[in-house]
Scaffold this active site. Structure first.
Site, mmCIF file in Angstrom:
data_model
loop_
_atom_site.group_PDB
_atom_site.id
_atom_site.type_symbol
_atom_site.label_atom_id
_atom_site.label_comp_id
_atom_site.label_asym_id
_atom_site.label_seq_id
_atom_site.Cartn_x
_atom_site.Cartn_y
_atom_site.Cartn_z
ATOM 1 N N PHE A 184 59.644 33.364 15.107
ATOM 2 C CA PHE A 184 59.374 32.357 14.467
ATOM 3 C C PHE A 184 60.550 31.190 14.946
ATOM 4 O O PHE A 184 61.435 31.698 15.576
ATOM 5 C CB PHE A 184 59.602 32.319 12.845
ATOM 6 C CG PHE A 184 61.224 32.624 12.645
ATOM 7 C CD1 PHE A 184 62.102 31.518 12.148
ATOM 8 C CD2 PHE A 184 61.704 33.994 12.387
ATOM 9 C CE1 PHE A 184 63.343 31.807 11.827
ATOM 10 C CE2 PHE A 184 62.811 34.314 12.109
ATOM 11 C CZ PHE A 184 63.778 33.221 11.770
ATOM 12 N N CYS A 185 60.010 29.860 14.824
ATOM 13 C CA CYS A 185 60.597 28.770 15.353
ATOM 14 C C CYS A 185 60.438 27.556 14.272
ATOM 15 O O CYS A 185 59.623 27.643 13.271
ATOM 16 C CB CYS A 185 60.437 28.528 16.671
ATOM 17 S SG CYS A 185 58.633 27.975 17.202
ATOM 18 N N THR A 186 60.877 26.502 14.675
ATOM 19 C CA THR A 186 60.667 25.217 13.534
ATOM 20 C C THR A 186 59.276 24.769 13.667
ATOM 21 O O THR A 186 58.707 24.875 12.446
ATOM 22 C CB THR A 186 61.195 23.970 14.407
ATOM 23 O OG1 THR A 186 62.657 24.364 14.638
ATOM 24 C CG2 THR A 186 61.147 22.693 13.287
ATOM 25 N N ILE A 213 58.234 27.403 10.862
ATOM 26 C CA ILE A 213 59.044 27.169 9.431
ATOM 27 C C ILE A 213 58.410 26.022 8.668
ATOM 28 O O ILE A 213 58.386 26.188 7.591
ATOM 29 C CB ILE A 213 60.533 26.918 9.950
ATOM 30 C CG1 ILE A 213 61.016 28.268 10.578
ATOM 31 C CG2 ILE A 213 61.358 26.790 8.500
ATOM 32 C CD1 ILE A 213 62.474 27.830 11.427
#
Length: 314
Positions: A184-186, A213
């Site tokens: 996952f990332c922003t 996210i």
């Protein structure tokens, strides 16, 4: 869940597509943003477009519609949120080699990528004991919030991820483990490349939080959430929480790290000059330059003018 009463519309976006001539897209896009009162930063490369813009709803929608009309961009995804004030000082459209820099020229998210997981299905995946949850963001982002139990690669830059991942994989395989990997990332863009990289390295069971996210915080109620803390964002909001509500962090304009109220109580904190994260990494000469920049910014604020010095550091 986003507070629709806030006046400024913010749109985070990215899209991988093979632009034949990305350089020719820059000026028309910049002119449209300026005409519509939209500010922010957009990156254009042969591999696609990436960035965040903000402004009046009609202006942001006009820019999004224009991007949607570009070759290969029809139906592209974006994430909207709200802000109390304009989070950017000006509009920039920059030409780059990559829209997110990983330094792996053979990676192509068009060819192979991890399996997308909708936010509503993410909790079940990362709660599975056979899943390793992997945060692909930089260390200063992870420091203010992440998913429970996530592995932190302690990255200084995204370029460091491939080497870290190869070393991590060797250690795991030496233990006889072949776990599922949930990255996952922003907003999702880094995972397009990190999961594509993992696939290219021969890892098949790799997953990707669709929308990142930000989409998770927008859609998943706080009482059901497995996210702890806040999410760093790359504009003057600094961080957001559940429902994409404005967070409690400010930004150190010397090192660009998020700083809390507790950080500001430190004797190493001086507004615009230093914070506990960077105090030992700057020279006296640098701090003196930052003091002068901060003084100019304060004078500009007193005159009711925007000061671009802080943004130039980003």
């Amino acid at each position: 869940m986003t507070d629709t009463s806030l006046p400024v519309c913010v749109a985070a976006l990215y899209h991988f597509t093979a632009f034949e001539d990305h350089k020719s897209l820059r000026q028309p896009l910049l002119e449209l943003c300026q005409k519509e009162g939209v500010k922010g930063s957009l990156l254009l490369a042969r591999e696609g477009i990436n960035g965040t813009i903000a402004g009046p709803d009609a202006g942001v929608d006009a820019v999004l519609a224009y991007i949607d009309s570009l070759p290969g961009c029809a139906g592209f995804d974006y994430k909207k949120s709200r802000a109390k004030t304009m989070p950017f000082l000006r509009m920039k459209v920059r030409l780059k080699k990559e829209i997110v820099t990983m330094g792996q020229p053979d990676i192509d998210p068009h060819v192979c990528v991890g399996r997308y997981v909708e936010p509503k299905d993410w909790n079940a995946l990362i709660s599975d004991p056979d899943t390793v949850v992997m945060d692909t963001r930089n260390d200063y982002e992870v420091a203010i919030g992440t998913f429970r139990g996530a592995v932190d690669p302690n990255l200084k830059t995204f370029r460091a991820f491939p080497e870290w991942f190869r070393n991590w994989r060797k250690e795991v395989e030496a233990q006889g483990r072949t776990p599922k990997i949930a990255m996952f990332c922003t907003g999702g863009i880094r995972c397009e490349k990190s999961t594509a990289f993992a696939r290219q390295e021969g890892v098949e069971d790799v997953y990707h939080l669709k929308g990142g996210i930000l989409k998770y915080l927008e859609e998943i109620p706080e009482e059901e959430s497995l996210w702890d803390g806040e999410c760093f964002v790359f504009d003057q909001r600094v961080s957001v929480g559940h429902g994409l509500k404005l967070g409690r962090y400010d930004l150190c304009h010397a090192c660009r790290a998020p700083i809390s109220a507790e950080d500001k109580e430190s004797p190493q904190y001086e507004e615009g000059v230093s914070c506990p994260h960077c105090y030992g990494q700057r020279t006296d000469a640098q701090r003196q330059r930052y003091r002068e920049r901060q003084r100019q910014a304060q004078l500009a604020a007193e005159r009711g003018q925007a000061h671009l010095g802080d943004e130039a550091q980003g």
